[in-house]
Write an enzyme that holds these catalytic residues in place. Structure first.
Site, short mmCIF file in Angstrom:
data_model
loop_
_atom_site.label_atom_id
_atom_site.label_comp_id
_atom_site.label_asym_id
_atom_site.label_seq_id
_atom_site.Cartn_x
_atom_site.Cartn_y
_atom_site.Cartn_z
N CYS A 397 68.07 22.90 70.88
CA CYS A 397 68.42 24.21 70.33
C CYS A 397 68.77 24.07 68.84
O CYS A 397 67.88 23.88 68.02
CB CYS A 397 69.57 24.83 71.13
SG CYS A 397 69.76 26.61 70.85
N HIS A 521 67.23 24.71 76.44
CA HIS A 521 68.27 23.79 76.91
C HIS A 521 67.81 23.13 78.21
O HIS A 521 68.12 23.62 79.31
CB HIS A 521 69.58 24.54 77.15
CG HIS A 521 70.26 25.01 75.90
ND1 HIS A 521 71.27 24.29 75.29
CD2 HIS A 521 70.07 26.11 75.14
CE1 HIS A 521 71.67 24.94 74.21
NE2 HIS A 521 70.97 26.05 74.09
N GLU A 523 68.86 20.61 79.72
CA GLU A 523 69.94 20.03 80.53
C GLU A 523 70.37 20.94 81.68
O GLU A 523 70.90 20.48 82.70
CB GLU A 523 71.16 19.71 79.66
CG GLU A 523 71.85 20.90 79.02
CD GLU A 523 71.30 21.24 77.65
OE1 GLU A 523 71.99 21.97 76.89
OE2 GLU A 523 70.19 20.78 77.31
#
Length: 572
Positions: A397, A521, A523
């Site tokens: 990001c 993102h 994750e």
């Protein structure tokens, strides 16, 4: 539908989220369909405007919901995808009730906490519990009530569930109470009084715990368990020890070993067949492997909120998943990005040199997402060092946007309008749909599609050579597409774009072991048994295994097949 309410006592942050996730995991391992709801008693509508120091990271769901980080635990443990309505807050409840009152739904009645707020809570839980998570309707809903019993904020929720237990009948509702067993160093004795007081207060509010899960630093002594049983009006088998463990993936195994599944099966009258539980076998193998790892790999995490690890909870979990997949023990070096800036050298030279020593000694560098100007120069210095020294790098990001800015500074008189509104050649610009006048929910949020534009992209290969990926976003700014050609002439490629081709989503740099940035993102979708490809690539490059892994087509080596990971590739 069976409901399991998880409450907490003595202190907050006791581990209710991990315990709720673990209970769901062992029930799912029995073949049951499980969903989860997190209740946060704060008045905020959602977690989107929180400082990471206030409540940890903001977890983003597929539908763009900005929610509590515990929903990340539910998704990772249960391998499910939840929605924004799985996170219930006081603000959401009061907003819905007030909207009904304004429409005249209450026919002129006085609107009160009881029954209107408590009824709204129960209605929300019942409706959300039936929303499919595995393409089928769930059979069990695990509900975690945030905070501690006795908090003023949580009183309406406690009262709602006091009523709820009678509405759904006893065989469909049970309460797990998580409490702390402190062990003062002066005496070394495990103390039960805080738990006794907490259970007494819970009973006074109309809820009786069916299981008391005791958080402690060491396994409970039998005498302590019997004392809790006697004073808290439960059988000894209903007192469960959840002591500190080296790996959180052992918690479901702890609960399973103490007969939690058998008790819940009897208490909730659930037909659970006695069969080998493959899912728990995988968890055991995974936790055993984590204890036996010998090789180490260090990643420098350069961010603003490094004093509070929960600020980067999902990032750390994604790194751990990837490290476990390549059989390495992970060391995360937290670096305050401000410590890397030249101004720190003048004001705090020790802090400056310590920060740079950490950065230079790490095997790889990660710059995660964030907002605001503070610390961006330090992050850019870290990215510059990773690029020039050919150190494996992943930017997520804001980290990806700063990688673009850093490269542009060596080619153009360029900057980001987020940090310099007067920049002549902005490389990172404000998105058209962003409304700067309102903070909450105004970003590009949720699952969006990214199309790969290059067949030779490293990240595309790590994803399995797919044409596109669906990942979750949370950002207000984007890379200026007008300058794309200037970057690509110098070997800085935008290999992934959105569906319209207007937004730059993935960057890669030529002649570098691993220099990757992603606007999304990744994750948030990483799982213990299926690590996120961008993070896996970082760990592979940092451990020197990336090229060999890519050369083999990102497939398992016959000599390293591991039943735990299944389809998740493990490099040679």
């Amino acid at each position: 539908m069976k409901y399991i309410l998880v409450t907490g006592g003595v202190i907050s942050g006791i581990g209710k989220g991990i315990i709720a996730s673990s209970v769901g995991t062992i029930l799912k391992s029995c073949g049951l369909h499980v969903t989860a709801i997190k209740i946060d008693p704060y008045i905020n509508i959602d977690a989107g405007t929180f400082s990471p120091y206030e409540h940890g990271e903001v977890f983003v769901l597929d539908d763009g919901g900005e929610v509590d980080l515990d929903l990340g635990n539910y998704e990772r443990f249960l391998d499910i995808r939840l929605t924004r309505d799985n996170n219930l807050t006081t603000g959401k409840i009061y907003q819905s009730v007030i909207n009904k009152e304004r429409r005249g739904d209450y026919l002129g009645k006085t609107v009160q906490v009881v029954p209107h707020i408590t009824d709204a809570i129960q209605e929300w839980v019942v409706n959300q519990a039936r929303v499919p998570v595995d393409d089928v309707e769930p059979q069990i809903c695990v509900i975690e009530l945030g905070g501690t019993v006795g908090d003023i904020e949580s009183m309406p929720f406690i009262e709602a569930f006091r009523q709820f237990q009678f509405k759904v009948k006893r065989e469909n509702f049970c309460n797990i109470h998580v409490s702390l067993i402190p062990q003062p160093s002066a005496t070394g004795e495990q103390k039960t009084k805080p738990t006794q007081n907490s259970v007494r207060e819970l009973r006074g509010l109309g809820l009786s715990p069916d299981l008391i899960m005791c958080r402690c630093s060491a396994p409970l002594e039998n005498s302590v368990k019997e004392k809790i049983s006697m004073f808290c009006h439960v059988e000894p088998e209903q007192v469960i020890c959840v002591h500190d463990v080296a790996c959180i993936y052992r918690v479901p195994l702890l609960l399973e070993d103490q007969g939690v599944v058998g008790y819940l099966s009897r208490r909730l009258k659930m037909p659970i067949e006695a069969q080998p539980r493959k899912l728990l076998t995988k968890w055991k193998e995974m936790s055993d492997r984590s204890d036996r790892l010998l090789e180490h790999c260090s990643i420098a995490l350069v961010g603003k909120y490094t004093k509070f690890s929960d600020s980067y909870a999902s990032v750390i979990k994604a790194l751990e998943h990837s490290a476990l997949a390549i059989s390495h023990k992970l060391e995360v070096k937290f670096i305050d990005c401000a410590g890397l800036e030249p101004a720190t050298l003048q004001e705090e030279p020790v802090k400056y040199h310590q920060a740079w020593q950490k950065l230079c000694s790490a095997d790889g560098i990660l710059v995660p997402g964030g907002f605001g100007v503070r610390g961006t120069e330090g992050k850019i210095h870290a990215i510059n060092w990773a690029r020039i020294q050919k150190k494996p790098f992943l930017g997520v990001c804001l980290g990806m946007q700063l990688a673009v800015c850093e490269f542009a500074r060596n080619v153009l008189d360029a900057n980001s309008t987020e940090f310099d509104p007067e920049s002549k050649h902005p490389v990172v610009i404000d998105m058209p749909e962003h409304n700067p006048g309102q903070m909450g929910g105004t970003m590009r949020l949720g699952r969006r599609r990214t199309i790969f534009k290059s067949n030779t992209s490293v990240l595309r290969q790590l994803y399995g050579n797919v044409e596109y990926v669906d990942e979750r976003h949370r950002h207000r700014f984007e890379v200026n597409p007008e300058l794309k050609s200037h970057f690509e002439e110098k070997g800085f490629h935008f290999v992934g774009e959105d569906v319209e081709g207007e937004r730059m989503e993935v960057i890669e740099l030529d002649d570098h072991p691993y220099f990757v940035g992603v606007q999304y993102h990744p994750e948030f979708t990483s799982r213990p048994i299926k690590p996120s490809p961008p993070y896996l690539g970082l760990l592979l490059a940092a451990s020197g295994k990336l090229q060999g892994y890519l050369h083999k087509g990102c497939r398992l080596s016959p000599r390293r097949v591991n039943t735990l990971i299944g389809k998740c590739p493990i490099p040679e």
